[in-house]
Design a protein around this motif. Structure first.
Motif, short mmCIF file in Angstrom:
data_model
loop_
_atom_site.label_atom_id
_atom_site.label_comp_id
_atom_site.label_asym_id
_atom_site.label_seq_id
_atom_site.Cartn_x
_atom_site.Cartn_y
_atom_site.Cartn_z
N VAL A 90 0.13 -73.93 -17.38
CA VAL A 90 0.53 -72.56 -17.05
C VAL A 90 0.70 -72.48 -15.54
N ARG A 91 1.87 -72.06 -15.07
CA ARG A 91 2.27 -72.31 -13.70
C ARG A 91 2.04 -71.15 -12.73
N GLY A 92 1.65 -69.98 -13.22
CA GLY A 92 1.58 -68.82 -12.34
C GLY A 92 0.20 -68.46 -11.84
N GLY A 93 -0.78 -69.35 -12.00
CA GLY A 93 -2.13 -69.02 -11.56
C GLY A 93 -2.79 -68.04 -12.51
N SER A 94 -3.74 -67.28 -12.02
CA SER A 94 -4.51 -66.36 -12.86
C SER A 94 -4.34 -64.93 -12.39
N VAL A 95 -4.80 -64.01 -13.22
CA VAL A 95 -4.82 -62.60 -12.83
C VAL A 95 -5.72 -62.40 -11.61
N ALA A 96 -6.78 -63.20 -11.50
CA ALA A 96 -7.64 -63.12 -10.32
C ALA A 96 -6.86 -63.45 -9.05
N LEU A 98 -3.64 -63.03 -8.63
CA LEU A 98 -2.72 -61.91 -8.41
C LEU A 98 -3.43 -60.73 -7.77
N LEU A 99 -4.64 -60.41 -8.25
CA LEU A 99 -5.38 -59.28 -7.70
C LEU A 99 -5.77 -59.52 -6.24
N LEU A 100 -6.08 -60.75 -5.90
CA LEU A 100 -6.40 -61.05 -4.50
C LEU A 100 -5.21 -60.77 -3.59
N GLU A 101 -4.01 -60.96 -4.10
CA GLU A 101 -2.81 -60.77 -3.30
C GLU A 101 -2.32 -59.33 -3.28
N THR A 205 -8.08 -50.65 -10.21
CA THR A 205 -8.73 -50.33 -8.94
C THR A 205 -8.62 -51.47 -7.93
N GLY A 206 -8.43 -52.68 -8.41
CA GLY A 206 -8.42 -53.84 -7.53
C GLY A 206 -9.80 -54.29 -7.11
N ARG A 207 -10.84 -53.67 -7.67
CA ARG A 207 -12.21 -53.99 -7.26
C ARG A 207 -12.94 -54.71 -8.39
N TRP A 259 6.88 -53.60 -9.66
CA TRP A 259 5.93 -54.52 -10.24
C TRP A 259 5.88 -55.79 -9.40
N PRO A 260 4.71 -56.40 -9.28
CA PRO A 260 4.64 -57.68 -8.56
C PRO A 260 5.31 -58.79 -9.36
N THR A 261 5.82 -59.76 -8.66
CA THR A 261 6.41 -60.94 -9.29
C THR A 261 5.45 -62.11 -9.15
N VAL A 262 5.14 -62.73 -10.25
CA VAL A 262 4.20 -63.85 -10.24
C VAL A 262 4.94 -65.10 -9.78
N PRO A 263 4.46 -65.77 -8.72
CA PRO A 263 5.14 -66.98 -8.25
C PRO A 263 4.74 -68.20 -9.07
N ASP A 264 5.51 -69.25 -8.91
CA ASP A 264 5.14 -70.56 -9.47
C ASP A 264 4.14 -71.18 -8.50
#
Length: 301
Positions: A90-96, A98-101, A205-207, A259-264
């Motif tokens: 799976v090439r897009g990393g994790s939801v964690a 994404l939330l950090l970014e 919330t991002g928290r 919406w954010p775009t998930v990178p490879d």
């Protein structure tokens, strides 16, 4: 392990792409892949040899749930002290990640992720399995539009398997554990649903959650639904992931862009490097090469 290592004559390690709770995660090529397939997979390399880690490893490789929003093991191999577990890459990393970014996500985007997570849990629970570690780090993303896949079944249990539910101490991640889990209750699907409610709060919330504190959900259309999932009394939560999903789909969440775009985050494997010319050239070959160069030079003069 290093690049180029072949495990059990099947999985050739290409490059290291991450680290999990049980060891390193590598991109690898399955040399036994079916014709027409590139055979590129992710393999989790067991990081130790103690009995508890091996039990978790064997438990995870036994989970074979086929669903588009689940990353379950597809195979495993062992050779001497090397043991690996193979799964889709799976090439897009994790939801964690994404939330950090991005911090808090748009509610409509969060609703899509939660819908897909509940689809995954519906399949997992239908197979008689409780995941027990639903959290952003275990929610993997494909690049581009939101496409979530639930992974890391290292502490998952079959609810009807008494041997595998006799863990010592609390299993899971602080902050995502239902109150009854902390009190020693045996695993059951509504524990995963509590974690979904915590994840919903974190998406909006991002928290990250605070252990022992019921998460707060901001005002909005998803608030009553998410709060129902984190009810301290499990009998007040939705009885199943399927029903939680049905209730989520009844909620009208206005589109809130962008919406954010998930990178490879994985990219292409590194190309083999090496000298462009042979390292060793025989004397005879060298004479021929020099002679040719001289002849070309004479023709040009």
């Amino acid at each position: 392990m290093t690049e180029g290592t072949a495990v059990a004559g099947r999985y050739v390690l290409l490059d290291r792409v991450g680290t999990g709770g049980m060891g390193a995660v590598w991109r690898a090529r399955d040399v036994r892949a079916a014709p027409g397939q590139d055979g590129v997979v992710a393999v989790k390399v067991l990081g130790g040899h103690d009995a508890s880690m091996l039990l978790r490893f064997v438990r995870e490789q036994s989970v074979r749930i086929r669903h588009p929003h689940v990353v379950a093991p597809t195979g495993w191999a062992a050779e001497d002290h090397q043991v690996v577990l193979a799964m889709d890459l799976v090439r897009g990393g994790s939801v964690a990640d994404l939330l950090l970014e991005t911090g808090a996500l748009p509610a409509s985007y969060a609703a899509v992720l939660l819908d897909q997570l509940l689809q995954a849990l519906t399949a997992v629970h239908a197979a008689g399995v409780v995941h027990r570690d639903v959290k952003p780090a275990n929610l993997l993303l494909e690049p581009g539009s939101p496409y979530l896949r639930l992974g890391d079944f290292g502490v998952a249990v079959a609810v009807d398997d008494i041997r595998l539910t006799r863990d010592r101490g609390v299993v899971g991640t602080d902050g995502y554990l239902a109150p009854e889990v902390l009190a020693g209750a045996p695993p059951e699907p509504r524990h995963d649903l509590y974690a979904v409610g915590v994840v919903a709060s974190q998406l909006l919330t991002g928290r990250p959650p605070r252990p022992g504190v019921r998460p707060l959900v901001p005002e909005g259309p998803l608030r009553p639904w998410a709060e129902a999932l984190t009810e301290p009394d499990p009998d007040l939560r939705p009885p199943s992931a399927a029903i939680a999903l049905e209730r989520l789909r009844r909620i009208e969440v206005p589109p809130d862009l962008p919406w954010p775009t998930v990178p490879d985050r994985v990219g292409d494997p590194p190309r083999p490097t090496g000298p462009r010319w042979p390292v060793v050239v025989s004397a005879a070959s060298l004479v021929v090469i020099v002679g040719c160069l001289v002849a070309i030079g004479l023709m040009l003069t």
